[in-house]
Design a protein around this motif. Structure first.
Motif: not given
Length: 189
Positions: A6-32
């Motif tokens: 639902g939300s617009m894609e945001e430009f990543k903060k520098f500290v987050d560019i080498t971390k797992l994208d949080e969308k994967h964690r959100s989807i993992s709630q459905l897929t495990g």
């Protein structure tokens, strides 16, 4: 699995560019399933092309595989990888057609749908050449269906879409199988 966030894609903060994208964690709630970068790399390393595939095509295929690695960090790359595989397939088909002396009217290049039809009709690709098909049809039903499907998918991606389809790995495997059939291994004497 088609997803729309639902939300617009945001430009990543520098500290987050080498971390797992949080969308994967959100989807993992459905897929495990939460992706593991090392496993992604290992899986992609196993998808290889025949030496006979032209170097330019192999280089672009490696671009798609590298993009696949970066999906770990940026989930929204998946549809771009899918589009990349379609353009690689189209380029390889066009090159193969040119190599055997087939071109469109007035020496214009053939478009994707005609190239796919040609590949199926000439037997360049067959259902039995795709790793994901357990019971390949002798009439190449899957390949024949792909004539319309790949054209539509490519066009929908190329002309803009907000849907995020997470499966890039299958597209890379199908692309590899396409390319390896177009340029099969040659017996070296």
């Amino acid at each position: 699995m088609l997803l729309e966030f639902g939300s617009m894609e945001e430009f990543k903060k520098f500290v987050d560019i080498t971390k797992l994208d949080e969308k994967h964690r959100s989807i993992s709630q459905l897929t495990g399933y939460i992706p593991d970068l090392k496993i992604i790399h290992e899986d992609l390393s196993e998808v290889t092309l025949n030496d006979e595939v032209p170097e330019d095509i192999r280089g672009q295929f490696n671009v798609a595989k590298n993009m696949g690695l970066y999906c770990y960090f940026f989930y929204a790359l998946a549809p771009e990888i899918q589009l990349k595989t379609y353009t690689i397939i189209e380029s390889a088909l066009r090159l193969k057609a040119e190599q055997v002396g087939i071109c469109g009217k007035n020496n214009r290049p053939l478009m994707l749908k005609k190239l796919l039809t040609l590949a199926v009709d000439k037997g360049w690709i067959t259902d039995s050449g795709f790793r994901h098909i357990d019971n390949p049809s002798s009439t190449n039903e899957w390949c024949r269906s792909m004539i319309d499907v790949i054209s539509r998918l490519r066009n929908s991606q190329a002309h803009g879409s907000t849907l995020l389809v997470p499966d890039f790995y299958h597209h890379i495997c199908v692309c590899a199988d396409f390319l390896n059939q177009l340029y099969p291994k040659q017996e070296h004497i």
